[in-house]
Design a protein around this motif. Sequence first.
Motif, PDB file in Angstrom:
ATOM      1  N   THR A 168      52.612  25.926  72.291  1.00  0.00           N
ATOM      2  CA  THR A 168      53.117  27.153  72.920  1.00  0.00           C
ATOM      3  C   THR A 168      54.625  27.285  72.693  1.00  0.00           C
TER       4      THR A 168
ATOM      5  N   LEU B  83      42.911  24.925  71.557  1.00  0.00           N
ATOM      6  CA  LEU B  83      43.542  23.622  71.370  1.00  0.00           C
ATOM      7  C   LEU B  83      43.192  22.655  72.498  1.00  0.00           C
TER       8      LEU B  83
ATOM      9  N   CYS C 160      46.706  25.985  65.419  1.00  0.00           N
ATOM     10  CA  CYS C 160      45.758  26.935  66.007  1.00  0.00           C
ATOM     11  C   CYS C 160      44.643  27.255  65.014  1.00  0.00           C
TER      12      CYS C 160
ATOM     13  N   ALA D  67      43.913  20.270  75.564  1.00  0.00           N
ATOM     14  CA  ALA D  67      44.871  20.541  76.639  1.00  0.00           C
ATOM     15  C   ALA D  67      46.239  19.913  76.389  1.00  0.00           C
TER      16      ALA D  67
ATOM     17  N   VAL E 128      48.496  22.014  74.013  1.00  0.00           N
ATOM     18  CA  VAL E 128      48.798  23.413  74.328  1.00  0.00           C
ATOM     19  C   VAL E 128      50.276  23.630  74.606  1.00  0.00           C
ATOM     20  N   HIS E 129      50.892  22.759  75.419  1.00  0.00           N
ATOM     21  CA  HIS E 129      52.281  22.989  75.823  1.00  0.00           C
ATOM     22  C   HIS E 129      53.216  22.962  74.624  1.00  0.00           C
TER      23      HIS E 129
ATOM     24  N   GLU F  90      47.157  33.938  73.147  1.00  0.00           N
ATOM     25  CA  GLU F  90      46.448  33.207  74.195  1.00  0.00           C
ATOM     26  C   GLU F  90      45.077  32.730  73.735  1.00  0.00           C
TER      27      GLU F  90
ATOM     28  N   LEU G  48      45.570  29.701  71.426  1.00  0.00           N
ATOM     29  CA  LEU G  48      46.009  28.517  72.159  1.00  0.00           C
ATOM     30  C   LEU G  48      44.888  27.913  72.993  1.00  0.00           C
ATOM     31  N   ALA G  49      43.971  28.753  73.457  1.00  0.00           N
ATOM     32  CA  ALA G  49      42.862  28.270  74.288  1.00  0.00           C
ATOM     33  C   ALA G  49      41.925  27.352  73.521  1.00  0.00           C
TER      34      ALA G  49
END
Length: 255
Positions: A208, A199, A178, A201, A204-205, A193, A196-197
């Motif tokens: 997270t 990163l 991050c 796509a 992200v999972h 949040e 993470l935004a």
Amino acid sequence: MGTVFLGRSPGERMVAVKVIHAAFAADSTFRQRFAREIEAARRVGGFHTAAVVDADADAEHPWFVTEYIPGPSLHEVLGLHGAMPPRTLYALALGVAEALEGIHTCGIVHRDLKPSNIIVSTTGPRVIDFGIARAFDSTSLTSTNVVVGTQGFLAPEQLAGAACTSAADLYAYGMVLCHAAGAVPLPEGESLESALALLPANLVHVITRCLTHDPARRPTCSEVLEQLTETHRPSGDWLPPPVRTMVDLHSAPTV
């Protein structure tokens, strides 16, 4: 802990020489910790870390020598150039996860993974500094009620003083990614949040999952690598040109 010098071996190889400050050398407990750092580094030594060349924890001025890895720290890179592009983030994610997998396989928890302990080199990211690493089967030398690590990258269980397992390194790993994507280390309790935004796509999972509060729900390094390699396809140089220049300058002959 001490001063790190750039040295040269008899065979003309560049090495990093860490010499412990006298004030610490006089502390028997610190010498134990330093000896443990040496042992951890010897056990881990591999492609994504710095190999130990020689060491002496019992010398008047304790010291140890590792291979010199030419390159700036990720902390320096981010300080000068800011957030990294997606291809660099993926390479960092894969390289650091692979390094942690090797560290954990040796039964070691790093406990202080952060951008300044990651070297950006021509061969990819390298994880260094096992100064507060702890073997799974060893007795902690940390004083009661003292939190060891760097604020902003500590897992919730570290902040609470609970048992520290390899899952704590996965939390720090998520925060490093991050940070490399442009987020600053977050204070305890602040929402992740926004970080993470930043990163890509496909990252992200997995990140997270690394940042979940419950350590039992975080993935292992092997699971991280499996998920990332399913979605990542290498394309071109992993470093943006300005960062490549930084790395090349570190690799230039040193007088």
